[in-house]
Design a protein around this motif. Sequence first.
Motif, PDB file in Angstrom:
ATOM      1  N   ALA A  68     -34.787  51.279 -19.056  1.00 59.04           N
ATOM      2  CA  ALA A  68     -33.519  50.743 -19.548  1.00 59.04           C
ATOM      3  C   ALA A  68     -33.330  49.367 -18.936  1.00 59.04           C
ATOM      4  CB  ALA A  68     -32.360  51.661 -19.168  1.00 59.04           C
ATOM      5  N   SER A  69     -33.009  48.378 -19.768  1.00 59.52           N
ATOM      6  CA  SER A  69     -32.901  46.990 -19.317  1.00 59.52           C
ATOM      7  C   SER A  69     -31.639  46.369 -19.875  1.00 59.52           C
ATOM      8  CB  SER A  69     -34.115  46.173 -19.784  1.00 59.52           C
ATOM      9  OG  SER A  69     -35.321  46.755 -19.342  1.00 59.52           O
ATOM     10  N   ILE A  70     -31.241  45.233 -19.298  1.00 54.57           N
ATOM     11  CA  ILE A  70     -30.107  44.474 -19.785  1.00 54.57           C
ATOM     12  C   ILE A  70     -30.576  43.064 -20.124  1.00 54.57           C
ATOM     13  CG2 ILE A  70     -29.380  43.892 -17.416  1.00 54.57           C
ATOM     14  CD1 ILE A  70     -26.467  43.882 -18.495  1.00 54.57           C
ATOM     15  N   LEU A  71     -30.132  42.584 -21.283  1.00 57.28           N
ATOM     16  CA  LEU A  71     -30.479  41.247 -21.773  1.00 57.28           C
ATOM     17  C   LEU A  71     -29.187  40.472 -21.933  1.00 57.28           C
ATOM     18  CD1 LEU A  71     -32.705  39.348 -22.956  1.00 57.28           C
ATOM     19  CD2 LEU A  71     -32.165  40.343 -25.196  1.00 57.28           C
ATOM     20  N   GLU A  72     -29.056  39.339 -21.217  1.00 62.64           N
ATOM     21  CA  GLU A  72     -27.832  38.552 -21.309  1.00 62.64           C
ATOM     22  C   GLU A  72     -28.121  37.208 -21.944  1.00 62.64           C
ATOM     23  OE1 GLU A  72     -26.120  37.498 -17.539  1.00 62.64           O
ATOM     24  OE2 GLU A  72     -28.058  37.214 -16.578  1.00 62.64           O
ATOM     25  N   GLY A  73     -27.066  36.562 -22.425  1.00 55.27           N
ATOM     26  CA  GLY A  73     -27.191  35.245 -23.049  1.00 55.27           C
ATOM     27  C   GLY A  73     -25.816  34.734 -23.430  1.00 55.27           C
ATOM     28  N   PRO A  74     -25.731  33.482 -23.864  1.00 58.55           N
ATOM     29  CA  PRO A  74     -24.427  32.944 -24.284  1.00 58.55           C
ATOM     30  C   PRO A  74     -23.914  33.693 -25.504  1.00 58.55           C
ATOM     31  CG  PRO A  74     -26.196  31.467 -24.903  1.00 58.55           C
ATOM     32  CD  PRO A  74     -26.812  32.504 -24.023  1.00 58.55           C
ATOM     33  N   VAL A  75     -22.582  33.764 -25.633  1.00 61.02           N
ATOM     34  CA  VAL A  75     -22.004  34.440 -26.791  1.00 61.02           C
ATOM     35  C   VAL A  75     -22.608  33.852 -28.066  1.00 61.02           C
ATOM     36  CG1 VAL A  75     -19.882  34.788 -28.107  1.00 61.02           C
ATOM     37  CG2 VAL A  75     -19.866  35.039 -25.613  1.00 61.02           C
ATOM     38  N   GLY A  76     -23.085  34.724 -28.933  1.00 57.77           N
ATOM     39  CA  GLY A  76     -23.765  34.307 -30.146  1.00 57.77           C
ATOM     40  C   GLY A  76     -25.269  34.435 -30.064  1.00 57.77           C
ATOM     41  N   PHE A  77     -25.801  34.739 -28.856  1.00 50.64           N
ATOM     42  CA  PHE A  77     -27.257  34.863 -28.736  1.00 50.64           C
ATOM     43  C   PHE A  77     -27.780  36.026 -29.573  1.00 50.64           C
ATOM     44  CE2 PHE A  77     -26.426  38.315 -25.846  1.00 50.64           C
ATOM     45  CZ  PHE A  77     -27.604  39.056 -25.765  1.00 50.64           C
ATOM     46  N   ALA A  78     -26.938  37.031 -29.796  1.00 49.66           N
ATOM     47  CA  ALA A  78     -27.290  38.127 -30.692  1.00 49.66           C
ATOM     48  C   ALA A  78     -26.628  37.863 -32.035  1.00 49.66           C
ATOM     49  CB  ALA A  78     -26.819  39.459 -30.114  1.00 49.66           C
ATOM     50  N   HIS A  79     -27.420  37.698 -33.062  1.00 51.34           N
ATOM     51  CA  HIS A  79     -26.858  37.407 -34.383  1.00 51.34           C
ATOM     52  C   HIS A  79     -27.717  38.062 -35.444  1.00 51.34           C
ATOM     53  CE1 HIS A  79     -29.957  34.216 -35.006  1.00 51.34           C
ATOM     54  NE2 HIS A  79     -29.848  34.109 -33.684  1.00 51.34           N
ATOM     55  N   SER A  80     -27.120  38.305 -36.599  1.00 53.42           N
ATOM     56  CA  SER A  80     -27.776  39.064 -37.661  1.00 53.42           C
ATOM     57  C   SER A  80     -27.923  38.209 -38.914  1.00 53.42           C
ATOM     58  CB  SER A  80     -26.959  40.326 -37.970  1.00 53.42           C
ATOM     59  OG  SER A  80     -27.491  41.014 -39.067  1.00 53.42           O
ATOM     60  N   PRO A  81     -29.119  37.679 -39.167  1.00 49.56           N
ATOM     61  CA  PRO A  81     -29.332  36.898 -40.387  1.00 49.56           C
ATOM     62  C   PRO A  81     -29.130  37.719 -41.654  1.00 49.56           C
ATOM     63  CG  PRO A  81     -31.102  36.528 -38.796  1.00 49.56           C
ATOM     64  CD  PRO A  81     -30.307  37.693 -38.306  1.00 49.56           C
ATOM     65  N   GLU A  82     -29.434  38.993 -41.590  1.00 49.28           N
ATOM     66  CA  GLU A  82     -29.204  39.896 -42.718  1.00 49.28           C
ATOM     67  C   GLU A  82     -29.032  41.312 -42.172  1.00 49.28           C
ATOM     68  OE1 GLU A  82     -31.446  42.250 -43.988  1.00 49.28           O
ATOM     69  OE2 GLU A  82     -33.309  41.776 -42.947  1.00 49.28           O
ATOM     70  N   PRO A  83     -28.472  42.237 -42.951  1.00 49.96           N
ATOM     71  CA  PRO A  83     -28.026  43.526 -42.405  1.00 49.96           C
ATOM     72  C   PRO A  83     -29.111  44.375 -41.755  1.00 49.96           C
ATOM     73  CG  PRO A  83     -26.985  43.131 -44.530  1.00 49.96           C
ATOM     74  CD  PRO A  83     -28.009  42.052 -44.354  1.00 49.96           C
ATOM     75  N   LEU A  85     -31.619  43.137 -39.849  1.00 51.15           N
ATOM     76  CA  LEU A  85     -32.285  42.369 -38.796  1.00 51.15           C
ATOM     77  C   LEU A  85     -31.266  41.874 -37.785  1.00 51.15           C
ATOM     78  CD1 LEU A  85     -34.849  40.992 -37.645  1.00 51.15           C
ATOM     79  CD2 LEU A  85     -34.269  38.997 -39.062  1.00 51.15           C
ATOM     80  N   LEU A  86     -31.568  42.089 -36.512  1.00 51.50           N
ATOM     81  CA  LEU A  86     -30.764  41.538 -35.423  1.00 51.50           C
ATOM     82  C   LEU A  86     -31.667  40.625 -34.606  1.00 51.50           C
ATOM     83  CD1 LEU A  86     -27.993  41.594 -33.948  1.00 51.50           C
ATOM     84  CD2 LEU A  86     -28.968  43.340 -32.447  1.00 51.50           C
ATOM     85  N   ARG A  87     -31.302  39.352 -34.501  1.00 52.85           N
ATOM     86  CA  ARG A  87     -32.067  38.378 -33.736  1.00 52.85           C
ATOM     87  C   ARG A  87     -31.426  38.203 -32.361  1.00 52.85           C
ATOM     88  NH1 ARG A  87     -36.961  35.765 -32.936  1.00 52.85           N
ATOM     89  NH2 ARG A  87     -36.514  34.054 -31.504  1.00 52.85           N
ATOM     90  N   LEU A  88     -32.273  38.222 -31.292  1.00 53.26           N
ATOM     91  CA  LEU A  88     -31.811  38.060 -29.914  1.00 53.26           C
ATOM     92  C   LEU A  88     -32.460  36.805 -29.342  1.00 53.26           C
ATOM     93  CD1 LEU A  88     -32.245  41.772 -28.731  1.00 53.26           C
ATOM     94  CD2 LEU A  88     -30.239  40.704 -29.786  1.00 53.26           C
ATOM     95  N   ASP A  89     -31.677  35.746 -29.186  1.00 52.13           N
ATOM     96  CA  ASP A  89     -32.206  34.475 -28.687  1.00 52.13           C
ATOM     97  C   ASP A  89     -32.083  34.430 -27.169  1.00 52.13           C
ATOM     98  OD1 ASP A  89     -32.852  33.591 -31.232  1.00 52.13           O
ATOM     99  OD2 ASP A  89     -30.877  32.699 -31.562  1.00 52.13           O
ATOM    100  N   SER A  90     -32.819  35.296 -26.506  1.00 60.23           N
ATOM    101  CA  SER A  90     -32.858  35.358 -25.053  1.00 60.23           C
ATOM    102  C   SER A  90     -34.070  36.191 -24.669  1.00 60.23           C
ATOM    103  CB  SER A  90     -31.567  35.965 -24.488  1.00 60.23           C
ATOM    104  OG  SER A  90     -31.554  35.931 -23.086  1.00 60.23           O
ATOM    105  N   VAL A  91     -34.480  36.082 -23.409  1.00 65.19           N
ATOM    106  CA  VAL A  91     -35.620  36.863 -22.933  1.00 65.19           C
ATOM    107  C   VAL A  91     -35.205  37.617 -21.682  1.00 65.19           C
ATOM    108  CG1 VAL A  91     -37.350  35.309 -23.901  1.00 65.19           C
ATOM    109  CG2 VAL A  91     -36.488  34.914 -21.575  1.00 65.19           C
ATOM    110  N   LEU A  92     -35.890  38.731 -21.433  1.00 65.40           N
ATOM    111  CA  LEU A  92     -35.591  39.521 -20.245  1.00 65.40           C
ATOM    112  C   LEU A  92     -35.899  38.734 -18.982  1.00 65.40           C
ATOM    113  CD1 LEU A  92     -36.951  43.039 -21.274  1.00 65.40           C
ATOM    114  CD2 LEU A  92     -34.566  42.328 -21.100  1.00 65.40           C
ATOM    115  N   GLY A  93     -35.161  39.051 -17.914  1.00 67.77           N
ATOM    116  CA  GLY A  93     -35.312  38.343 -16.658  1.00 67.77           C
ATOM    117  C   GLY A  93     -36.653  38.586 -16.006  1.00 67.77           C
ATOM    118  N   ALA A  94     -37.002  37.679 -15.106  1.00 69.02           N
ATOM    119  CA  ALA A  94     -38.277  37.786 -14.391  1.00 69.02           C
ATOM    120  C   ALA A  94     -38.333  39.102 -13.623  1.00 69.02           C
ATOM    121  CB  ALA A  94     -38.436  36.614 -13.437  1.00 69.02           C
ATOM    122  N   GLY A  95     -39.475  39.770 -13.718  1.00 63.12           N
ATOM    123  CA  GLY A  95     -39.670  41.016 -12.995  1.00 63.12           C
ATOM    124  C   GLY A  95     -39.153  42.241 -13.698  1.00 63.12           C
TER     125      GLY A  95
END
Length: 686
Positions: A68-83, A85-95
Amino acid sequence: MTSPQPTNLSPWHAGEKQLQERVGVAERMEAFGRRVIRDHMPDQHRDFYRQLPFLLLGSVDAQGRPWASILEGPVGFAHSPEPRLLRLDSVLGAGDPAAQALQDGAAVGLLGIELHTRRRNRLNGNVVGRDAQGLGIAVDQAFGNCPQYIQLRQHLLPVSQPLPAVVAEQLDHLDEPAQQMIAGADTFFVASYVTLEDGRLAVDVSHRGGQAGFVRVQGNRLSIPDFAGNLHFNTLGNLLLNPQAGLLFIDFATGDLLQISGRTELTLEGDEIRAFQGAERLWHVEVEQVIRRQGALTLRWDLQSYSPNSLMTGSWEQAEARLQAQTLRDQWRPLRVARVVEESASIRSFYLEPADVGGWPAFSAGQHLPLRLTIPGQAHPVIRTYSLSNAPSDDVLRISVKRDGLASGYLHDQIKVGSLLEAKAAQGQFVLDPVQHRPLVLLAAGVGITPLLSMLREVAYQNRRLRRRRTVWLIQSARQQAELAFSRELHELQQSGETLHWLRVISQPEAGLQEGLDFDLHGRIDIELLKAVLPFDDYDFVLCGPAGFTQALYDGLRELNISDSRLHAETFGPSSLRRRPDLAGPTQDWPLAASNPVPVLFELSAKEARWLPGSGSLLELAESRGLTPEFSCRGGTCGTCRTRIVSGQVTYPQPPSNLPAESEALICCAVPAAGTDGNQPLVLAL
């Protein structure tokens, strides 16, 4: 009738059908799933993900371990181009141990959650289009989730100063800091998965919450109570088929992360479950790998309040105190009077708390508390049993006593706040089935309201905990309005929900009182009244009051073909209810009483006596030899006189309402059974 078995279960429900069969859940999950589980995100879900600054991910590494992991980013980093598909513009932290698992095609579970609104949505799918900026998730299944057990946390501004390089500590055990972090947690997230028949993985990540201390740490073993949830059984269904799990603990004040992978074990019944308030089962984790990353998150949160559902649950500290107290349940222990409340003109409530070290054993709604009172002028302590008028979920002990004799007069006149009383653990079989769904009719005369109030409060608690609507009719009778106890409390219970129908019946109303305003009905509770006020339904009935009141209602309800199994009753005094068992039900063949004299040996006191036919009970025989066995009701109701039978057999001329174990006797109403060898005494552990 038996509900048909669900078919074509969703992938993450692969283990859920087995769990339902083992724990007795009979939900039509296929029909339910079609209503709430979609293969796309509706617009409100797409908008919800766009406003989030973080998401929870569940994935499986190359060794088959879920994380189980947590992915953070600026508001809007998770967005849905179409119903779909969910795009996540961030990467998991080091380690993060899950980083390498998120390759194209990999199965993932995703949880979007807002801690300041307690909203959450779930999504399961597969990674698509991973690049240096992030990844996409192709939606397989999406559904909303209830806010149960989510603590209310205010999202603070992210840490603005540059963060030091995050070091990922890898351990094969829980060290002391890790144990302390888990022991103080009120929230964690869990990842699980199963392998489908076609070889694909179905991964899920879920939220778990409770009061701080709801996860027990014993070295590398974690024990977690499972509370009533959304009945999807996503996690537990997976764990039945694949016991691997990944847990994520977050320090919301510092941004520290603790990720755990281990093997699980499920416990469906036992004393620990009963001792932990709100728990329906337990699951355990044997920790195998630990990743700790201090200050890994830029996000911070401030705890505002616990979820109302979390407040209806307990902690391991409370559960372990109850378990320890259970070992002392047959010992007299001190209780301190913490509060005294006048409930009516003749009934007074005493709120009690343990005065020694430790907790008090859990009890069931409807049980009574044995008290041993040292009353001035009495040669021996006086034992009485008083029904508990609070619910097991109230985390308090309360007896409500009507002034009508020596012991009750002593309690009313001499016992104050701070006084000490001696008590044993609650006992009795006049109890409520807390998981029954049938509408309930509670019929109370006078102080008979006390155990029924305990049952009513427990139904209200279970209705809130399980989000159900079990309807209760409480019909309460008294001679005058001044004798109607708990009116304010019952009014509050009635106002707090829509499932309680409360009727006050007065037989001799005071001058000036108006029927329909100051009370509901003039008269007494009888069958004609029940026919007039109760709508047609399939009820369970609970009756409590004087013997004549209870017997008349029982007989009348049986004449209406109400099954004996649906009639639960307790009477005051030594008279036992004369029941008429259902014809199809089991019958009790009691042996006849001995027709010849029988020698009786009281083993512990080394005294002998001879019982003669017609001479009375074994309690009376013991008293004639100078013994002072504990007793209270003398009618087989309270169980205080329960005594172990060393050898021989007893019977009951008037069968008691609460039968003891086969190796025990209620000596207040028992006599030697016929067939006892006159040369071999009946031996009792007295």
